[in-house]
Design an enzyme around this catalytic site. Sequence first.
Site, PDB file in Angstrom:
ATOM      1  N   ARG A   1       7.914  -3.894   6.346  1.00  0.00           N
ATOM      2  CA  ARG A   1       8.689  -4.373   7.713  1.00  0.00           C
ATOM      3  C   ARG A   1       8.073  -5.439   8.444  1.00  0.00           C
ATOM      4  NH1 ARG A   1      10.950   0.673   8.244  1.00  0.00           N
ATOM      5  NH2 ARG A   1      13.129   1.154   7.791  1.00  0.00           N
TER       6      ARG A   1
ATOM      7  N   HIS B   1       0.466   1.782   0.422  1.00  0.00           N
ATOM      8  CA  HIS B   1       0.976   2.548  -0.696  1.00  0.00           C
ATOM      9  C   HIS B   1      -0.037   2.791  -1.756  1.00  0.00           C
ATOM     10  CE1 HIS B   1       4.882   0.192   0.907  1.00  0.00           C
ATOM     11  NE2 HIS B   1       5.248   1.445   0.851  1.00  0.00           N
TER      12      HIS B   1
ATOM     13  N   LEU C   1       5.435  -3.283  -1.912  1.00  0.00           N
ATOM     14  CA  LEU C   1       4.274  -2.272  -1.754  1.00  0.00           C
ATOM     15  C   LEU C   1       3.127  -3.093  -1.079  1.00  0.00           C
ATOM     16  CD1 LEU C   1       3.889  -0.909  -5.529  1.00  0.00           C
ATOM     17  CD2 LEU C   1       5.136   0.093  -3.322  1.00  0.00           C
TER      18      LEU C   1
ATOM     19  N   ASP D   1       3.944   7.515   8.954  1.00  0.00           N
ATOM     20  CA  ASP D   1       5.150   7.831   9.268  1.00  0.00           C
ATOM     21  C   ASP D   1       4.955   9.488   9.495  1.00  0.00           C
ATOM     22  OD1 ASP D   1       7.319   5.716   8.298  1.00  0.00           O
ATOM     23  OD2 ASP D   1       5.455   5.760   7.073  1.00  0.00           O
TER      24      ASP D   1
HETATM   25  P1  AMP Z   1       7.739   3.418   2.409  1.00  0.00           P
HETATM   26  O1  AMP Z   1       7.712   2.621   1.397  1.00  0.00           O
HETATM   27  O2  AMP Z   1       7.641   2.543   3.791  1.00  0.00           O
HETATM   28  O3  AMP Z   1       8.839   4.369   2.633  1.00  0.00           O
HETATM   29  O4  AMP Z   1       6.460   4.153   2.564  1.00  0.00           O
HETATM   30  C1  AMP Z   1       6.092   5.070   1.362  1.00  0.00           C
HETATM   31  C2  AMP Z   1       5.082   5.908   1.670  1.00  0.00           C
HETATM   32  O5  AMP Z   1       3.762   4.968   2.101  1.00  0.00           O
HETATM   33  C3  AMP Z   1       5.182   6.997   2.868  1.00  0.00           C
HETATM   34  O6  AMP Z   1       4.413   8.269   2.803  1.00  0.00           O
HETATM   35  C4  AMP Z   1       4.489   6.037   4.069  1.00  0.00           C
HETATM   36  O7  AMP Z   1       3.807   7.089   5.326  1.00  0.00           O
HETATM   37  C5  AMP Z   1       3.172   5.271   3.463  1.00  0.00           C
HETATM   38  N1  AMP Z   1       2.883   4.245   4.082  1.00  0.00           N
HETATM   39  C6  AMP Z   1       3.564   3.227   4.697  1.00  0.00           C
HETATM   40  N2  AMP Z   1       2.624   2.521   5.503  1.00  0.00           N
HETATM   41  C7  AMP Z   1       1.389   3.013   5.396  1.00  0.00           C
HETATM   42  C8  AMP Z   1       0.221   2.597   5.719  1.00  0.00           C
HETATM   43  N3  AMP Z   1      -0.186   1.440   6.394  1.00  0.00           N
HETATM   44  N4  AMP Z   1      -0.860   3.291   5.380  1.00  0.00           N
HETATM   45  C9  AMP Z   1      -0.714   4.214   4.646  1.00  0.00           C
HETATM   46  N5  AMP Z   1       0.482   4.953   4.152  1.00  0.00           N
HETATM   47  C10 AMP Z   1       1.425   4.102   4.397  1.00  0.00           C
END
Ligand code: AMP
Length: 289
Positions: free
Chosen positions: A186, A37, A33, A149
């Site tokens: 990442r 998130h 996180l 995303d």
């Molecule tokens: P992930 O854990 O990468 O699958 O992301 C989970 C959720 O967090 C998804 O809805 C992503 O679009 C959102 N998310 C990831 N990076 C960001 C960010 N920098 N700003 C806002 N939301 C994000």
Amino acid sequence: MEIIKDINGIREKINEARKAGKRIGFVPTMGYLHQGHLSLVEIAKKETDYQVMSIFVNKMQFNDKNDYKNYPREYERDFAMAEKAGVDLMFTPDDEIMYINPLTYVDMDSLTEHLCGAHREGHFRGVFTVVSKLFNIVQPDVSVFGQKDIQQAIGIEKMVFDLNFPVKIIIAPIMREKEGLAMSSRNKHLSEEQIADALYIYKSLQKAEVMIESGETESGKITFAMRKKIQQGKPDRIDYVSVVDYKTLQPVRKIGEKNVIAVAAYFGTTRLIDNMIVEKKEKGYLCTY
Ligand code: AMP
């Protein structure tokens, strides 16, 4: 915060919350996180009373075995952050709980033809399938996804509409590091030097904004200038720099009513994505990134 692995356990907790008259907010994640998130939880809290988060590194959506293997996992750290952010219930299923010889998938037509869909075979099928399952397990009133995303977020809105999921989807702003790099799990894989190089993705969006503000509407000219900017960061590969229609995610030759300008590029073996929403207003355009 309660941490539960199994589906029945989650359903029980959510039923209790519902019986107490609470509305359910839900933020699905793959963990490791960051503030991005947590900002989604903040938004869910404004509309609901009981926050559920899931952490599940969904093998089905990884087209690259090494990316899956190396995806950062640090559950204890995540739990502490989620609890502090006000998550009430954490769902952490493992593969064996989520997938028992599945034969059913959720897939989407034209919306996934371009951008990441064109470069990550099977990725969105994995995403839509797991999010459908999570929605059926959690049955949230509101679920928040990041603009970061954008193809995923717009796809989920469409999936919810097409399949009549009774959930409201909110798309949340992109959280960035101080200098502008979009937060991402990442980013952990990037060296200091690569972080500085990857900033050129953000700078390419700034460049596009300046061009649009000064009246440029031709996609070709905008993406050419953006590529030139990204090249300054010596990426190992650029997957795409595209201007697409916001609703259909099909490429457009000119900026119109509402568009997305999206980028995917590799720095080392790390694939980064970023984007900007461009909306026509009474006077000029509003760029959100
Ligand atoms: P992930 O854990 O990468 O699958 O992301 C989970 C959720 O967090 C998804 O809805 C992503 O679009 C959102 N998310 C990831 N990076 C960001 C960010 N920098 N700003 C806002 N939301 C994000």
